[in-house]
Design a protein around this motif. Structure first.
Motif, PDB file in Angstrom:
ATOM      1  N   ILE A 140       1.063  -0.334  -4.098  1.00 37.19           N
ATOM      2  CA  ILE A 140       1.451   0.109  -2.754  1.00 37.19           C
ATOM      3  C   ILE A 140       2.273   1.403  -2.836  1.00 37.19           C
ATOM      4  O   ILE A 140       3.391   1.413  -3.361  1.00 37.19           O
ATOM      5  N   PHE A 141       1.711   2.478  -2.317  1.00 38.07           N
ATOM      6  CA  PHE A 141       2.375   3.779  -2.268  1.00 38.07           C
ATOM      7  C   PHE A 141       2.776   4.050  -0.819  1.00 38.07           C
ATOM      8  O   PHE A 141       1.950   3.892   0.092  1.00 38.07           O
ATOM      9  N   THR A 142       4.012   4.462  -0.608  1.00 34.93           N
ATOM     10  CA  THR A 142       4.514   4.575   0.768  1.00 34.93           C
ATOM     11  C   THR A 142       5.386   5.811   0.981  1.00 34.93           C
ATOM     12  O   THR A 142       5.868   6.432   0.024  1.00 34.93           O
ATOM     13  N   THR A 143       5.575   6.105   2.262  1.00 29.55           N
ATOM     14  CA  THR A 143       6.522   7.146   2.659  1.00 29.55           C
ATOM     15  C   THR A 143       7.901   6.561   2.906  1.00 29.55           C
ATOM     16  O   THR A 143       8.846   7.307   3.137  1.00 29.55           O
ATOM     17  N   PHE A 144       8.017   5.238   2.864  1.00 28.36           N
ATOM     18  CA  PHE A 144       9.286   4.547   3.101  1.00 28.36           C
ATOM     19  C   PHE A 144       9.631   3.703   1.875  1.00 28.36           C
ATOM     20  O   PHE A 144       8.762   3.307   1.107  1.00 28.36           O
ATOM     21  N   GLU A 145      10.894   3.418   1.710  1.00 29.79           N
ATOM     22  CA  GLU A 145      11.347   2.668   0.543  1.00 29.79           C
ATOM     23  C   GLU A 145      11.014   1.187   0.673  1.00 29.79           C
ATOM     24  O   GLU A 145      11.142   0.601   1.749  1.00 29.79           O
ATOM     25  N   MET A 146      10.559   0.597  -0.431  1.00 30.16           N
ATOM     26  CA  MET A 146      10.245  -0.829  -0.458  1.00 30.16           C
ATOM     27  C   MET A 146      11.007  -1.516  -1.585  1.00 30.16           C
ATOM     28  O   MET A 146      11.093  -0.987  -2.692  1.00 30.16           O
ATOM     29  N   GLY A 147      11.531  -2.702  -1.272  1.00 30.02           N
ATOM     30  CA  GLY A 147      12.175  -3.516  -2.291  1.00 30.02           C
ATOM     31  C   GLY A 147      11.501  -4.859  -2.442  1.00 30.02           C
ATOM     32  O   GLY A 147      11.739  -5.586  -3.408  1.00 30.02           O
ATOM     33  N   SER A 148      10.641  -5.187  -1.467  1.00 26.37           N
ATOM     34  CA  SER A 148       9.872  -6.426  -1.507  1.00 26.37           C
ATOM     35  C   SER A 148       8.713  -6.291  -0.525  1.00 26.37           C
ATOM     36  O   SER A 148       8.655  -5.350   0.277  1.00 26.37           O
ATOM     37  N   LEU A 149       7.802  -7.248  -0.559  1.00 24.85           N
ATOM     38  CA  LEU A 149       6.666  -7.225   0.365  1.00 24.85           C
ATOM     39  C   LEU A 149       7.103  -7.348   1.818  1.00 24.85           C
ATOM     40  O   LEU A 149       6.386  -6.893   2.717  1.00 24.85           O
ATOM     41  N   ALA A 150       8.257  -7.927   2.048  1.00 25.86           N
ATOM     42  CA  ALA A 150       8.759  -8.071   3.422  1.00 25.86           C
ATOM     43  C   ALA A 150       8.946  -6.708   4.085  1.00 25.86           C
ATOM     44  O   ALA A 150       8.889  -6.595   5.322  1.00 25.86           O
ATOM     45  N   ASP A 151       9.119  -5.669   3.280  1.00 28.98           N
ATOM     46  CA  ASP A 151       9.341  -4.329   3.836  1.00 28.98           C
ATOM     47  C   ASP A 151       8.079  -3.691   4.397  1.00 28.98           C
ATOM     48  O   ASP A 151       8.134  -2.602   4.977  1.00 28.98           O
ATOM     49  N   LEU A 152       6.921  -4.346   4.243  1.00 30.68           N
ATOM     50  CA  LEU A 152       5.693  -3.844   4.861  1.00 30.68           C
ATOM     51  C   LEU A 152       5.685  -4.041   6.373  1.00 30.68           C
ATOM     52  O   LEU A 152       4.935  -3.367   7.087  1.00 30.68           O
ATOM     53  N   LYS A 153       6.498  -4.935   6.850  1.00 31.39           N
ATOM     54  CA  LYS A 153       6.476  -5.291   8.270  1.00 31.39           C
ATOM     55  C   LYS A 153       6.675  -4.065   9.160  1.00 31.39           C
ATOM     56  O   LYS A 153       7.601  -3.282   8.976  1.00 31.39           O
ATOM     57  N   GLY A 154       5.740  -3.911  10.111  1.00 35.69           N
ATOM     58  CA  GLY A 154       5.840  -2.831  11.081  1.00 35.69           C
ATOM     59  C   GLY A 154       5.313  -1.487  10.610  1.00 35.69           C
ATOM     60  O   GLY A 154       5.367  -0.507  11.369  1.00 35.69           O
ATOM     61  N   HIS A 155       4.768  -1.431   9.405  1.00 34.28           N
ATOM     62  CA  HIS A 155       4.288  -0.154   8.867  1.00 34.28           C
ATOM     63  C   HIS A 155       2.762  -0.095   8.821  1.00 34.28           C
ATOM     64  O   HIS A 155       2.083  -1.114   8.679  1.00 34.28           O
ATOM     65  N   LYS A 156       2.236   1.121   8.905  1.00 31.46           N
ATOM     66  CA  LYS A 156       0.785   1.368   8.952  1.00 31.46           C
ATOM     67  C   LYS A 156       0.301   1.793   7.571  1.00 31.46           C
ATOM     68  O   LYS A 156       0.717   2.837   7.060  1.00 31.46           O
ATOM     69  N   ILE A 157      -0.585   0.992   7.006  1.00 33.38           N
ATOM     70  CA  ILE A 157      -1.028   1.203   5.634  1.00 33.38           C
ATOM     71  C   ILE A 157      -2.541   1.390   5.592  1.00 33.38           C
ATOM     72  O   ILE A 157      -3.293   0.593   6.156  1.00 33.38           O
ATOM     73  N   LEU A 210       3.732  10.850  -0.981  1.00 33.96           N
ATOM     74  CA  LEU A 210       4.086   9.444  -1.161  1.00 33.96           C
ATOM     75  C   LEU A 210       5.266   9.319  -2.124  1.00 33.96           C
ATOM     76  O   LEU A 210       5.073   9.193  -3.345  1.00 33.96           O
ATOM     77  N   PRO A 211       6.488   9.335  -1.620  1.00 30.44           N
ATOM     78  CA  PRO A 211       7.657   9.329  -2.507  1.00 30.44           C
ATOM     79  C   PRO A 211       7.980   7.982  -3.150  1.00 30.44           C
ATOM     80  O   PRO A 211       8.802   7.923  -4.065  1.00 30.44           O
ATOM     81  N   TYR A 212       7.327   6.898  -2.691  1.00 29.11           N
ATOM     82  CA  TYR A 212       7.655   5.580  -3.220  1.00 29.11           C
ATOM     83  C   TYR A 212       6.397   4.834  -3.672  1.00 29.11           C
ATOM     84  O   TYR A 212       5.341   4.932  -3.048  1.00 29.11           O
ATOM     85  N   ASN A 213       6.554   4.093  -4.768  1.00 30.89           N
ATOM     86  CA  ASN A 213       5.465   3.254  -5.273  1.00 30.89           C
ATOM     87  C   ASN A 213       6.021   1.882  -5.619  1.00 30.89           C
ATOM     88  O   ASN A 213       6.795   1.730  -6.566  1.00 30.89           O
ATOM     89  N   TYR A 214       5.623   0.890  -4.828  1.00 35.04           N
ATOM     90  CA  TYR A 214       6.011  -0.493  -5.107  1.00 35.04           C
ATOM     91  C   TYR A 214       4.950  -1.058  -6.041  1.00 35.04           C
ATOM     92  O   TYR A 214       3.788  -1.231  -5.656  1.00 35.04           O
ATOM     93  N   ARG A 215       5.334  -1.335  -7.288  1.00 35.78           N
ATOM     94  CA  ARG A 215       4.379  -1.693  -8.338  1.00 35.78           C
ATOM     95  C   ARG A 215       3.972  -3.164  -8.230  1.00 35.78           C
ATOM     96  O   ARG A 215       4.191  -3.976  -9.127  1.00 35.78           O
ATOM     97  N   PHE A 216       3.321  -3.454  -7.128  1.00 42.52           N
ATOM     98  CA  PHE A 216       2.808  -4.803  -6.871  1.00 42.52           C
ATOM     99  C   PHE A 216       1.286  -4.728  -6.859  1.00 42.52           C
ATOM    100  O   PHE A 216       0.698  -3.995  -6.058  1.00 42.52           O
TER     101      PHE A 216
END
Length: 319
Positions: A140-157, A210-216
């Motif tokens: 998961i590569f994002t423009t917002f910071e992620m610390g867990s899968l819960a942080d996907l809520k409300g975001h467009k992927i 994409l400044p963030y990569n959640y390695r999941f």
């Protein structure tokens, strides 16, 4: 124009020698492991047989990515590497179900178990399945910071399949399907806020957005190397065997090259400022538990052949 009986007979009597094939790949970047692998195949086949294959990169022919397998089956092109085959051969998507296959060993077992089903399914499209290769895990590569899968809520992927979309939706995100060419602009405009891809895949071209990569690891993506059934049958047995043998070597070699490039791209992206975050404790087990009912529902919705395919894969990997 219809062939006359004489001209048809003359064509049928003409042996297939020094024949020319047209091949196509969805990838438009010549430096990717995918294109390098296909290039090696065409070069080796030309050196070891009378078959010449002219490889065209993505977007150089008027063939949509989602139509590549159909174009091969229809004889518009003779051979292809197809990453977007799932619309034409949807049963193959069992290998891409989120959280079902979690590592290289499971992939190898699952693919081996599914191969006879895949060969039959592609044959139904007028296509010979010669082999294929696999991308590294889709993270998961994002423009917002992620610390867990819960942080996907409300975001467009951005996703590349309905199954990936189901994963995003399970965690409160909105799944959006876009072509690869639309991704950079969509990230800049906020149309999407992230993508599921590999470091050696889409992130190789889009990392600056994409400044963030959640390695999941959500799932794996793979490409099929295919040929038109009639054109393949017209080859001599020796050329058929040569082509099969070369693809059997170069497919795994392409997978290995992708895995090597994944490590290199992760390091390069991190050095360039991307924040790589390891999957949070418990996220894998939690996601697997949430998605497991979807596997069975997906199979049952599609019919008995899918139920059998899923059972074959689960038995192979002991899950």
């Amino acid at each position: 124009m219809k062939l006359t009986t004489l001209s048809a007979a003359l064509l049928l009597a003409t042996p297939v020698l020094a024949d020319d094939w047209t091949a196509y790949t969805y990838s438009s970047v010549s430096t990717t492991s995918a294109v390098k692998g296909m290039t090696r195949i065409t070069e080796r086949v030309a050196a070891d047989s009378d078959l010449k294959i002219d490889l065209h990169l993505g977007k150089t022919l008027q063939i949509a990515s989602s139509d590549i397998t159909q174009a091969v089956g229809d004889g518009i092109i003779d051979m292809a590497a197809d990453f977007f085959f799932s619309g034409t051969v949807p049963i193959a998507r069992v290998l891409n179900l989120p959280m079902l296959i979690e590592n290289d060993d499971e992939w190898a077992k699952a693919y081996a178990a599914m191969e006879p089903t895949l060969v039959e399914a592609f044959a139904g499209q007028g296509v010979v399945l010669l082999g294929g290769y696999r991308y590294p895990e889709q993270t998961i590569f994002t423009t917002f910071e992620m610390g867990s899968l819960a942080d996907l809520k409300g975001h467009k992927i951005r996703v590349t399949s309905p199954e990936q979309g189901k994963f995003i939706e399970e965690f409160g995100g909105a799944a959006i399907t876009l072509s690869g060419s639309e991704v950079p602009t969509s990230l800049e405009r906020g149309v999407i806020e992230g993508v599921l891809t590999a470091s050696a895949g889409g992130a190789k071209n889009w990392h600056e957005f994409l400044p963030y990569n959640y390695r999941f690891a959500v799932n794996y993506g793979n490409s099929m190397i295919i040929a038109n059934a009639d054109r393949f049958a017209a080859l001599s047995p020796e050329t058929q065997q040569t082509l099969r043998a070369i693809v059997a070597e170069e497919g795994p070699a392409t997978t290995a090259a992708f895995l090597e490039d994944e490590a290199a791209q992760k390091a390069a992206q991190s050095a360039a400022g991307m924040t790589l975050v390891a999957a949070a404790d418990g996220d894998v087990a939690m996601a697997t538990e949430k998605l497991a009912p979807f596997w069975q529902a997906w199979a049952e919705e599609n019919g008995s052949a899918y139920v059998a395919a899923l059972a074959t894969v689960r038995a192979a990997i002991g899950k």
